[in-house]
Structures are given as C-alpha cells and as structure tokens.
Motif scaffolding. Structure first.
Motif, PDB file in Angstrom:
ATOM      1  N   CYS A  64      22.040 -12.525 -42.586  1.00  0.00           N
ATOM      2  CA  CYS A  64      21.730 -12.853 -41.188  1.00  0.00           C
ATOM      3  C   CYS A  64      22.966 -13.344 -40.446  1.00  0.00           C
ATOM      4  O   CYS A  64      23.222 -12.926 -39.313  1.00  0.00           O
ATOM      5  CB  CYS A  64      20.624 -13.913 -41.127  1.00  0.00           C
ATOM      6  SG  CYS A  64      18.994 -13.324 -41.544  1.00  0.00           S
ATOM      7  N   MET A  65      23.718 -14.225 -41.082  1.00  0.00           N
ATOM      8  CA  MET A  65      24.904 -14.765 -40.423  1.00  0.00           C
ATOM      9  C   MET A  65      25.961 -13.692 -40.208  1.00  0.00           C
ATOM     10  O   MET A  65      26.600 -13.645 -39.151  1.00  0.00           O
ATOM     11  CB  MET A  65      25.486 -15.925 -41.241  1.00  0.00           C
ATOM     12  CG  MET A  65      24.627 -17.159 -41.245  1.00  0.00           C
ATOM     13  SD  MET A  65      25.358 -18.550 -42.130  1.00  0.00           S
ATOM     14  CE  MET A  65      25.277 -18.000 -43.825  1.00  0.00           C
ATOM     15  N   SER A  66      26.150 -12.827 -41.186  1.00  0.00           N
ATOM     16  CA  SER A  66      27.195 -11.812 -41.039  1.00  0.00           C
ATOM     17  C   SER A  66      26.811 -10.727 -40.041  1.00  0.00           C
ATOM     18  O   SER A  66      27.671 -10.216 -39.327  1.00  0.00           O
ATOM     19  CB  SER A  66      27.533 -11.197 -42.395  1.00  0.00           C
ATOM     20  OG  SER A  66      26.419 -10.520 -42.921  1.00  0.00           O
ATOM     21  N   PHE A  79      19.891 -17.952 -32.888  1.00  0.00           N
ATOM     22  CA  PHE A  79      19.644 -17.337 -34.187  1.00  0.00           C
ATOM     23  C   PHE A  79      20.683 -17.795 -35.216  1.00  0.00           C
ATOM     24  O   PHE A  79      20.346 -18.163 -36.342  1.00  0.00           O
ATOM     25  CB  PHE A  79      19.657 -15.807 -34.064  1.00  0.00           C
ATOM     26  CG  PHE A  79      19.351 -15.089 -35.347  1.00  0.00           C
ATOM     27  CD1 PHE A  79      18.041 -14.906 -35.757  1.00  0.00           C
ATOM     28  CD2 PHE A  79      20.374 -14.601 -36.145  1.00  0.00           C
ATOM     29  CE1 PHE A  79      17.754 -14.251 -36.940  1.00  0.00           C
ATOM     30  CE2 PHE A  79      20.095 -13.943 -37.324  1.00  0.00           C
ATOM     31  CZ  PHE A  79      18.780 -13.766 -37.724  1.00  0.00           C
ATOM     32  N   LEU A  80      21.940 -17.798 -34.821  1.00  0.00           N
ATOM     33  CA  LEU A  80      22.997 -18.234 -35.732  1.00  0.00           C
ATOM     34  C   LEU A  80      22.903 -19.727 -36.038  1.00  0.00           C
ATOM     35  O   LEU A  80      23.179 -20.151 -37.164  1.00  0.00           O
ATOM     36  CB  LEU A  80      24.372 -17.895 -35.167  1.00  0.00           C
ATOM     37  CG  LEU A  80      24.803 -16.448 -35.334  1.00  0.00           C
ATOM     38  CD1 LEU A  80      26.098 -16.178 -34.582  1.00  0.00           C
ATOM     39  CD2 LEU A  80      24.966 -16.103 -36.804  1.00  0.00           C
ATOM     40  N   PHE A  81      22.513 -20.518 -35.058  1.00  0.00           N
ATOM     41  CA  PHE A  81      22.322 -21.950 -35.301  1.00  0.00           C
ATOM     42  C   PHE A  81      21.269 -22.163 -36.378  1.00  0.00           C
ATOM     43  O   PHE A  81      21.467 -22.943 -37.317  1.00  0.00           O
ATOM     44  CB  PHE A  81      21.938 -22.673 -34.007  1.00  0.00           C
ATOM     45  CG  PHE A  81      21.540 -24.106 -34.221  1.00  0.00           C
ATOM     46  CD1 PHE A  81      22.500 -25.070 -34.459  1.00  0.00           C
ATOM     47  CD2 PHE A  81      20.205 -24.483 -34.199  1.00  0.00           C
ATOM     48  CE1 PHE A  81      22.143 -26.390 -34.675  1.00  0.00           C
ATOM     49  CE2 PHE A  81      19.843 -25.796 -34.412  1.00  0.00           C
ATOM     50  CZ  PHE A  81      20.808 -26.758 -34.650  1.00  0.00           C
ATOM     51  N   VAL A  82      20.137 -21.473 -36.253  1.00  0.00           N
ATOM     52  CA  VAL A  82      19.063 -21.607 -37.240  1.00  0.00           C
ATOM     53  C   VAL A  82      19.527 -21.089 -38.596  1.00  0.00           C
ATOM     54  O   VAL A  82      19.303 -21.722 -39.632  1.00  0.00           O
ATOM     55  CB  VAL A  82      17.784 -20.882 -36.765  1.00  0.00           C
ATOM     56  CG1 VAL A  82      16.742 -20.825 -37.862  1.00  0.00           C
ATOM     57  CG2 VAL A  82      17.223 -21.566 -35.535  1.00  0.00           C
ATOM     58  N   ALA A  83      20.192 -19.936 -38.609  1.00  0.00           N
ATOM     59  CA  ALA A  83      20.633 -19.345 -39.879  1.00  0.00           C
ATOM     60  C   ALA A  83      21.632 -20.241 -40.602  1.00  0.00           C
ATOM     61  O   ALA A  83      21.536 -20.436 -41.817  1.00  0.00           O
ATOM     62  CB  ALA A  83      21.232 -17.963 -39.631  1.00  0.00           C
ATOM     63  N   VAL A  84      22.573 -20.802 -39.866  1.00  0.00           N
ATOM     64  CA  VAL A  84      23.602 -21.642 -40.490  1.00  0.00           C
ATOM     65  C   VAL A  84      23.014 -22.958 -40.973  1.00  0.00           C
ATOM     66  O   VAL A  84      23.296 -23.397 -42.097  1.00  0.00           O
ATOM     67  CB  VAL A  84      24.790 -21.868 -39.519  1.00  0.00           C
ATOM     68  CG1 VAL A  84      25.726 -22.937 -40.035  1.00  0.00           C
ATOM     69  CG2 VAL A  84      25.529 -20.566 -39.295  1.00  0.00           C
TER      70      VAL A  84
END
Length: 178
Positions: A64-66, A79-84
């Motif tokens: 997800c992050m990549s 989305f990246l905040f949640v994934a990280v």
C-alpha cells in the motif's frame, strides 16, 4: 560495591580503564534481578493464525505504501497516513510478541484488549482510507493505476485487520470468562 573487570582482546584481564582495546564486563549484584533475563525469542507465535495475520498486514502495508507514494491528492495523503501508522503499530506489536515483552514486563496492562482496540481501529481507518483513495482516483485516467492498486491492496489489508480484530475479540472474550 560493584567491581568492573576489563578483558583485553587477547583474553587477559586488566584493570586499567584508559586502554581503548578493553571490553568492559558488567557484573550485577546478587540481590538485583536482571529485567532483561526473561526476554526470549518467540518464533512459534508467527506460525499461529494471529502471527500470520500480522505478517500479512505488514506485507500488504508495504505494498500500500509503495503503490500510493508519492501522494498527489488529499485522499492519498490520508491513505498513506493510515498505511504508515498502521504499519508502525503492527511492527511494534510484532516486536512485542517476537521478544516476549508482554511476559517480561509483568505490567498490569490488558494486552489483548489494547491490541484489540488498536487492530479494530486500524480496520475501520483502513476502510475509510481505501474508500477515499479509490473514489479520488477512479475519475482520473492518467497515472492512476498504481494508486488504484494501492486502494485495492487497502481492501485486502482492511480484511486482514478485521480478521485480526475478530481473533483478538475471541481471545479476549475467552480470557474474560475465566
């Protein structure tokens, strides 16, 4: 009083404290317990269903992050905040289980309930995040393929976190009835 014995590289002991080749050894007094003595590696945990789910969550989190970075839209920032944050929290839980920190600390913490709340919250946050990610990128046709893939893997990670929350709930319920 604690004494310090210094062993040189050739194996002889020396009490001179200014030699850079000396390796200090620390001796504990007999009355003091070593708090790190009960930390041991717990590899069999990762062969159980909750352990495998944590590894799956980490794997999907990396994907997800990549796929979502760099963030070009506001929804992708979320989305990246949640994934990280989910990745970091899951990684911390993996270290807690891998090093048996729960058993070593002996703190009055309900570990199962705190992990259940953490995993359940990330299941809900991932659900909101993948909906935002897919809805923001569904109308854009240029360069959206990796971000759409991130949203799809966000669905998979939502399911992984929901399954983890379910197994934690079952474990928490069975521990509360005893």
């Amino acid at each position: 009083m604690m004494s310090e014995t210094v062993v040189t590289m050739d194996g002889s002991s020396n009490n001179a404290s200014n030699n850079p080749r000396q390796v200090p050894t620390v001796k504990t007094e007999p009355g003091q317990p070593n708090p790190l003595a009960s930390i041991r590696l717990n590899v069999p945990y990762f062969k159980s269903i909750p352990g495998i789910l944590k590894l799956v969550q980490l794997f999907f989190g990396i994907i997800c992050m990549s796929c979502a970075s760099p963030a070009r839209l506001g929804a992708t920032h979320w989305f990246l905040f949640v994934a990280v944050t989910a990745f970091i929290a899951t990684l911390l839980w993996c270290f807690i289980y891998f090093l048996s920190i729960r058993e070593a600390l002996k703190l009055p913490i309900n570990w199962i309930l705190s992990e259940l709340l953490n995993t359940g919250a990330f299941a809900v946050l991932y659900m909101i995040a993948f909906i935002a990610q897919l809805s923001a990128w569904s109308a854009i046709h240029h360069g959206a393929s990796s971000n759409i893939a991130a949203g799809v893997f966000g669905i998979f990670n939502t399911l992984a976190y929901a399954a983890g929350a379910y197994f934690l709930y079952v474990e928490w319920k069975s521990s509360n009835t005893q």
